[in-house]
Scaffold this motif. Structure first.
Motif, PDB file in Angstrom:
ATOM      1  N   VAL A 263       0.848  -1.194   0.000  1.00  0.00           N
ATOM      2  CA  VAL A 263       0.000   0.000   0.000  1.00  0.00           C
ATOM      3  C   VAL A 263       0.884   1.243   0.000  1.00  0.00           C
ATOM      4  O   VAL A 263       1.885   1.303   0.727  1.00  0.00           O
ATOM      5  N   ILE A 264       0.497   2.217  -0.815  1.00  0.00           N
ATOM      6  CA  ILE A 264       1.202   3.495  -0.857  1.00  0.00           C
ATOM      7  C   ILE A 264       0.278   4.596  -0.344  1.00  0.00           C
ATOM      8  O   ILE A 264      -0.802   4.827  -0.901  1.00  0.00           O
ATOM      9  N   ALA A 265       0.684   5.253   0.736  1.00  0.00           N
ATOM     10  CA  ALA A 265      -0.049   6.399   1.262  1.00  0.00           C
ATOM     11  C   ALA A 265       0.473   7.668   0.591  1.00  0.00           C
ATOM     12  O   ALA A 265       1.662   7.768   0.273  1.00  0.00           O
ATOM     13  N   LEU A 266      -0.413   8.627   0.388  1.00  0.00           N
ATOM     14  CA  LEU A 266      -0.049   9.844  -0.336  1.00  0.00           C
ATOM     15  C   LEU A 266      -0.469  11.065   0.488  1.00  0.00           C
ATOM     16  O   LEU A 266      -1.519  11.668   0.241  1.00  0.00           O
ATOM     17  N   PRO A 267       0.368  11.437   1.453  1.00  0.00           N
ATOM     18  CA  PRO A 267      -0.037  12.481   2.400  1.00  0.00           C
ATOM     19  C   PRO A 267      -0.001  13.894   1.863  1.00  0.00           C
ATOM     20  O   PRO A 267      -0.579  14.793   2.465  1.00  0.00           O
ATOM     21  N   PRO A 281      -3.945  10.396   4.654  1.00  0.00           N
ATOM     22  CA  PRO A 281      -3.445   9.244   3.901  1.00  0.00           C
ATOM     23  C   PRO A 281      -4.030   7.936   4.400  1.00  0.00           C
ATOM     24  O   PRO A 281      -4.076   7.687   5.600  1.00  0.00           O
ATOM     25  N   CYS A 282      -4.509   7.115   3.448  1.00  0.00           N
ATOM     26  CA  CYS A 282      -5.153   5.837   3.756  1.00  0.00           C
ATOM     27  C   CYS A 282      -6.345   5.990   4.691  1.00  0.00           C
ATOM     28  O   CYS A 282      -6.731   5.045   5.380  1.00  0.00           O
ATOM     29  N   GLY A 283      -6.917   7.179   4.748  1.00  0.00           N
ATOM     30  CA  GLY A 283      -8.107   7.392   5.553  1.00  0.00           C
ATOM     31  C   GLY A 283      -7.839   7.839   6.972  1.00  0.00           C
ATOM     32  O   GLY A 283      -8.777   8.104   7.726  1.00  0.00           O
ATOM     33  N   GLY A 284      -6.584   7.948   7.383  1.00  0.00           N
ATOM     34  CA  GLY A 284      -6.292   8.465   8.720  1.00  0.00           C
ATOM     35  C   GLY A 284      -5.380   7.558   9.519  1.00  0.00           C
ATOM     36  O   GLY A 284      -4.924   6.509   9.048  1.00  0.00           O
ATOM     37  N   PRO A 285      -5.097   7.950  10.754  1.00  0.00           N
ATOM     38  CA  PRO A 285      -4.157   7.186  11.597  1.00  0.00           C
ATOM     39  C   PRO A 285      -4.578   5.749  11.840  1.00  0.00           C
ATOM     40  O   PRO A 285      -3.734   4.856  11.866  1.00  0.00           O
ATOM     41  N   GLY A 286      -5.888   5.514  12.025  1.00  0.00           N
ATOM     42  CA  GLY A 286      -6.345   4.155  12.314  1.00  0.00           C
ATOM     43  C   GLY A 286      -5.937   3.161  11.247  1.00  0.00           C
ATOM     44  O   GLY A 286      -5.302   2.137  11.548  1.00  0.00           O
ATOM     45  N   PRO A 287      -6.288   3.398   9.982  1.00  0.00           N
ATOM     46  CA  PRO A 287      -5.871   2.467   8.925  1.00  0.00           C
ATOM     47  C   PRO A 287      -4.356   2.337   8.786  1.00  0.00           C
ATOM     48  O   PRO A 287      -3.843   1.235   8.555  1.00  0.00           O
ATOM     49  N   ALA A 320       7.167  14.664   2.719  1.00  0.00           N
ATOM     50  CA  ALA A 320       6.161  13.613   2.826  1.00  0.00           C
ATOM     51  C   ALA A 320       6.231  12.923   4.185  1.00  0.00           C
ATOM     52  O   ALA A 320       5.203  12.622   4.803  1.00  0.00           O
ATOM     53  N   ALA A 321       7.450  12.674   4.683  1.00  0.00           N
ATOM     54  CA  ALA A 321       7.597  12.047   5.996  1.00  0.00           C
ATOM     55  C   ALA A 321       7.027  12.934   7.088  1.00  0.00           C
ATOM     56  O   ALA A 321       6.346  12.461   8.010  1.00  0.00           O
ATOM     57  N   SER A 322       7.273  14.236   7.001  1.00  0.00           N
ATOM     58  CA  SER A 322       6.743  15.172   7.992  1.00  0.00           C
ATOM     59  C   SER A 322       5.219  15.151   8.002  1.00  0.00           C
ATOM     60  O   SER A 322       4.577  15.160   9.068  1.00  0.00           O
ATOM     61  N   LEU A 323       4.600  15.101   6.815  1.00  0.00           N
ATOM     62  CA  LEU A 323       3.146  15.065   6.736  1.00  0.00           C
ATOM     63  C   LEU A 323       2.583  13.763   7.305  1.00  0.00           C
ATOM     64  O   LEU A 323       1.496  13.747   7.892  1.00  0.00           O
ATOM     65  N   LEU A 324       3.317  12.667   7.159  1.00  0.00           N
ATOM     66  CA  LEU A 324       2.866  11.405   7.741  1.00  0.00           C
ATOM     67  C   LEU A 324       2.847  11.467   9.262  1.00  0.00           C
ATOM     68  O   LEU A 324       1.964  10.902   9.905  1.00  0.00           O
ATOM     69  N   VAL A 325       3.819  12.162   9.828  1.00  0.00           N
ATOM     70  CA  VAL A 325       3.828  12.329  11.283  1.00  0.00           C
ATOM     71  C   VAL A 325       2.647  13.185  11.714  1.00  0.00           C
ATOM     72  O   VAL A 325       1.950  12.885  12.691  1.00  0.00           O
ATOM     73  N   THR A 326       2.381  14.249  10.957  1.00  0.00           N
ATOM     74  CA  THR A 326       1.329  15.191  11.335  1.00  0.00           C
ATOM     75  C   THR A 326      -0.064  14.623  11.106  1.00  0.00           C
ATOM     76  O   THR A 326      -0.923  14.667  11.997  1.00  0.00           O
ATOM     77  N   THR A 327      -0.319  14.111   9.898  1.00  0.00           N
ATOM     78  CA  THR A 327      -1.677  13.679   9.553  1.00  0.00           C
ATOM     79  C   THR A 327      -1.936  12.209   9.837  1.00  0.00           C
ATOM     80  O   THR A 327      -3.089  11.809   9.998  1.00  0.00           O
ATOM     81  N   GLN A 329      -0.084  10.410  12.264  1.00  0.00           N
ATOM     82  CA  GLN A 329       0.335  10.102  13.634  1.00  0.00           C
ATOM     83  C   GLN A 329       1.309   8.918  13.681  1.00  0.00           C
ATOM     84  O   GLN A 329       1.281   8.099  14.601  1.00  0.00           O
ATOM     85  N   LEU A 330       2.181   8.842  12.682  1.00  0.00           N
ATOM     86  CA  LEU A 330       3.241   7.847  12.716  1.00  0.00           C
ATOM     87  C   LEU A 330       4.421   8.393  13.504  1.00  0.00           C
ATOM     88  O   LEU A 330       4.569   9.607  13.666  1.00  0.00           O
ATOM     89  N   THR A 331       5.274   7.511  13.980  1.00  0.00           N
ATOM     90  CA  THR A 331       6.518   7.966  14.580  1.00  0.00           C
ATOM     91  C   THR A 331       7.431   8.480  13.472  1.00  0.00           C
ATOM     92  O   THR A 331       7.237   8.180  12.290  1.00  0.00           O
ATOM     93  N   VAL A 332       8.438   9.243  13.855  1.00  0.00           N
ATOM     94  CA  VAL A 332       9.394   9.739  12.868  1.00  0.00           C
ATOM     95  C   VAL A 332      10.071   8.571  12.159  1.00  0.00           C
ATOM     96  O   VAL A 332      10.284   8.602  10.939  1.00  0.00           O
TER      97      VAL A 332
END
Length: 421
Positions: A263-267, A281-287, A320-327, A329-332
């Motif tokens: 799966v590719i997320a596109l934040p 991305p992918c519908g949010g932190p839960g998915p 893109a990595a920064s947006l994944l942390v923000t939107t 809620q992934l770790t760095v």
């Protein structure tokens, strides 16, 4: 460069400072900081964090850098995509080549050493394969700085023979947008059949907007398990996962994991194809967390770069990595893996990074930690491709400070390393 190159004083992702020895395009070994052996070429990375070079697993390179000439028609739900579809007949092959080259060079300067480009075929006037042919030429021209994978994305209704011609023209993967067809499920089956005939991997746009009635990624997972399709399949977007309640989400993610798709997320994409507001991305932190916990390979990409659907973007995987942390809620660490090691694995690339045996595709950024690099992506970067420096960027810094005690203005200037550009 000589046969052996030592990167001295590099800060590794775990915080340790080491000398990193490169030989024949790979990382030979690490050793404590000290005096390099005679005859070695030396690059001083004191003050730099040394990372695996990121990859860009999903980019619409044929549309890149078209925001200024195309704009985005705000009239109606499909204004942005209508603006793009009306434009290809007016741009020249030379313009496409110029824009694509510029985008690839910007990605390279920011550290990317591999790009997967999704290219529309069967759209607009002229040759339906001209964008594929242009990118094939660029792939050959720029092979020293990056790998370029070309995904042919046929418009629904394009004849099978015309879609298959894309692979003779230079494409290496098959893409598609099943949701754009009158019968999305039939289109998904057709694309699986075409990929099997062409013996290529499949990378599809799925569920790029929430719809509780149809979840294409769930259908695809079931089809893959039933059909025994034996090639790599990647699903991009998957925002529809965000409409599922936890029990239903768990079942769908289990099916995705069992199908072995990635799966590719596109934040970074703020709008969907029809111009509506995008979801996380992918519908949010839960998915996102559910996919990671289930062991689904999860990458992240930029999607659009300064075009009708996304007028901004810096061609920077750290963004893109920064947006994944923000939107998301992934770790760095999870976020950088999605644009780095995991993106590379999904793209079928060899492992890279500052560890023995890995390919010496490396990104050195002026930062003391991964968190610092992702929070405030530094401009100072050195990019290595197979052990060779392919880009070096350093920015002079000047700031005016007022002394609290005297009120006198003083100026501080940063130094530009020798040989920087």
């Amino acid at each position: 460069m000589t046969e052996t190159t030592t990167l001295t004083g590099a800060t590794l992702p775990d915080g340790h400072v080491r000398n990193v020895v490169l030989r024949h395009g790979s990382v030979s070994h690490l050793r404590p900081v000290g005096i390099p052996d005679p005859g070695e070429s030396v690059i001083d990375l004191t003050g730099y964090l040394l990372l695996p070079a990121p990859a860009e697993p999903h980019l619409h390179l044929d549309r890149a850098l078209t925001w200024e000439p195309v704009g985005s028609d705000p009239d109606g739900r499909d204004g942005p995509v209508r603006s793009w579809r009306a434009w290809p007949a007016r741009y020249s092959t030379a313009d496409l080549r110029r824009r694509a080259r510029s985008a690839l060079q910007a990605l390279s300067a920011n550290g990317v050493t591999a790009v997967r480009a999704h290219i529309d075929i069967g759209v607009g006037a002229g040759s339906p394969l001209r964008a594929v042919e242009v990118l094939r030429e660029l792939r050959e021209d720029l092979h020293r700085i990056l790998d370029l994978q070309i995904v042919a994305v046929p418009s629904p209704g394009l004849a099978d023979r015309s879609a298959l011609d894309a692979f003779s023209a230079g494409a290496g993967l098959l893409g598609g947008r099943p949701h754009s067809a009158a019968d999305p499920r039939a289109e998904t089956r057709r694309l699986l059949r075409l990929a099997d005939r062409a013996e290529v991997d499949l990378d599809l746009h799925l569920d790029d907007q929430p719809d509780s009635r149809v979840l294409a990624v769930a259908d695809l997972a079931r089809l893959l398990r039933a059909s025994g399709f034996g090639r790599q399949v990647t699903a991009s977007h998957c925002a529809g996962l965000g409409v599922l309640r936890p029990p239903a989400l768990a079942k769908v993610v289990e099916a995705i994991a069992a199908s072995r798709m990635a799966v590719i997320a596109l934040p970074a994409a703020p709008r969907t194809e029809n111009g509506t507001r995008a979801v996380p991305p992918c519908g949010g932190p839960g998915p996102l967390h559910a996919l990671l916990e289930a062991g689904v390979p999860l990458g992240a990409g930029g999607d659009h770069l300064r075009d009708a659907l996304h007028p901004m973007g810096r061609a920077d995987a750290l963004e893109a990595a920064s947006l994944l942390v923000t939107t998301g809620q992934l770790t760095v660490e999870q976020a950088y893996a999605a644009v780095g090691a995991d993106a590379r694995r999904i793209m079928g690339l060899p492992k890279a990074g500052p560890e023995p045996g890995a390919v010496a595709d490396l990104l050195a950024v002026r930062a003391s930690s991964l968190a610092e690099a992702v929070m405030a992506p530094p401009a100072d970067r050195i990019v290595f491709r197979r052990g060779r420096v392919v880009s070096r960027t350093a920015v002079p810094r000047a700031g005016t400070l007022r002394s609290r005690s005297t009120g006198v203005l003083s100026r501080q200037r940063g130094r530009v390393p020798a040989g920087a550009r």
